[in-house]
Design an enzyme around this catalytic site. Structure first.
Site: not given
Length: 316
Positions: A119, A220, A284
């Site tokens: 992230s 992602e 995630h």
């Protein structure tokens, strides 16, 4: 079938493997989160490791886990501490880009060790790749993933890579329960790099942007509707980044219809004639599989296979 030629890239430096009983340091270079210290310590001990929790993990400064100084000091201290054999981040959120222009990359390079997160932590993966040149790991966060009860492949993948149970020539396994999709077939050899798409785009135009030449791009994201994913990919295309890639590995993009997403990726990458494989459980999602950033790999999209072409850790 398109086969891209072998890479001419220098391999990123492998890091020392996490030894049996090795101490794992926890830092919070991005956002804050409450940590159940007893639960964390017990979890790590059950998996054969002790835990060192750095000061900023328990700090909070609005949307940041402590001030920039606290978070930067913890990052440097965790790398400099010879007793700490691997570093895992508490959570993502936001905050790591604020640190980039003050990081002592030479200190990190001299004390290279497994560094894990995803992230917002993508900014650190990209910066370390460009300025320190050792392999890092796009993998679980302590709170959301390891302590969050995610599916067993999350933990298996994490430890197998860090402990050196996978070597050059080994195929990175992907659970059969989560089918992969061939967006564009072909074989590519290159350096696996990337992570959170929003963070990749946010670092463009800075000294910490992705060095995309010869890269197999991992993508992602979360909480980004399809049109924003389109906008981010278009930004990378217009910047010339996508034209440098060898292939694409699409991880989880939470909240977006998979068929719509694959259609967008086909539109984006088909003109580049590079292999694209979709559905890799990294990011995630549950499970969240660990991937070695900066490592030389072979992506065979047609066979739905990702193979290590270098050792990512030494020893083990």
């Amino acid at each position: 079938m398109t086969v891209r030629p072998k890479h001419t890239l220098y391999p990123h430096q492998p890091v020392p493997a996490l030894p049996a009983g090795g101490l794992i340091g926890v830092i919070a270079p991005a956002g804050p989160a409450p940590l159940d210290t007893d639960k964390a310590v017990q979890w790590m001990r059950a998996h054969g490791h002790e835990l060192r929790i750095f000061a900023g993990v328990h700090a909070k400064d609005s949307y940041l886990a402590g001030s920039d100084e606290v978070r930067l000091n913890d990052l440097h201290a965790a790398f400099a501490d010879p007793q700490v054999k691997a570093i895992i981040c508490l959570r993502g959120g936001y905050g790591t880009p604020r640190l980039l222009d003050r990081i002592d990359f030479e200190l990190l390079r001299r004390n290279a060790k497994p560094f894990v997160g995803y992230s917002d932590i993508t900014a650190l993966h990209l910066a370390i790749s460009r300025h320190a040149g050792f392999v890092t790991f796009h993998g679980p966060l302590l709170n959301a993933d390891l302590l969050g009860g995610k599916a067993p492949p999350t933990v298996t993948s994490f430890f197998s890579l860090l402990r050196g149970q996978l070597r050059a020539g080994d195929v990175l396994s992907h659970p059969a329960a989560y089918p992969l999709t061939i967006v564009e077939p072909g074989i590519a050899h290159g350096r696996l790099l990337g992570g959170n798409l929003s963070m990749i785009a946010a670092t463009m135009g800075t000294p910490y942007e992705i060095d995309a030449e010869g890269v197999i791009l991992l993508v992602e994201d979360i909480n980004e509707p399809l049109y924003r994913i389109d906008r981010l990919l278009t930004q990378l295309r217009l910047a010339g980044t996508l034209g440098k890639l060898r292939g694409v590995l699409l991880g989880d993009v939470a909240g977006v219809d998979v068929e719509d997403l694959n259609r967008l990726f086909k539109q984006t990458f088909a003109p580049l004639r590079i292999p694209v494989l979709s559905g890799w459980r990294s990011g995630h999602c549950d499970p969240n599989l660990t991937l070695p950033m900066g490592a030389l790999v072979e992506l065979d999209a047609g066979e739905k296979r990702l193979t290590l072409e270098q050792d990512v850790v030494l020893g083990g």
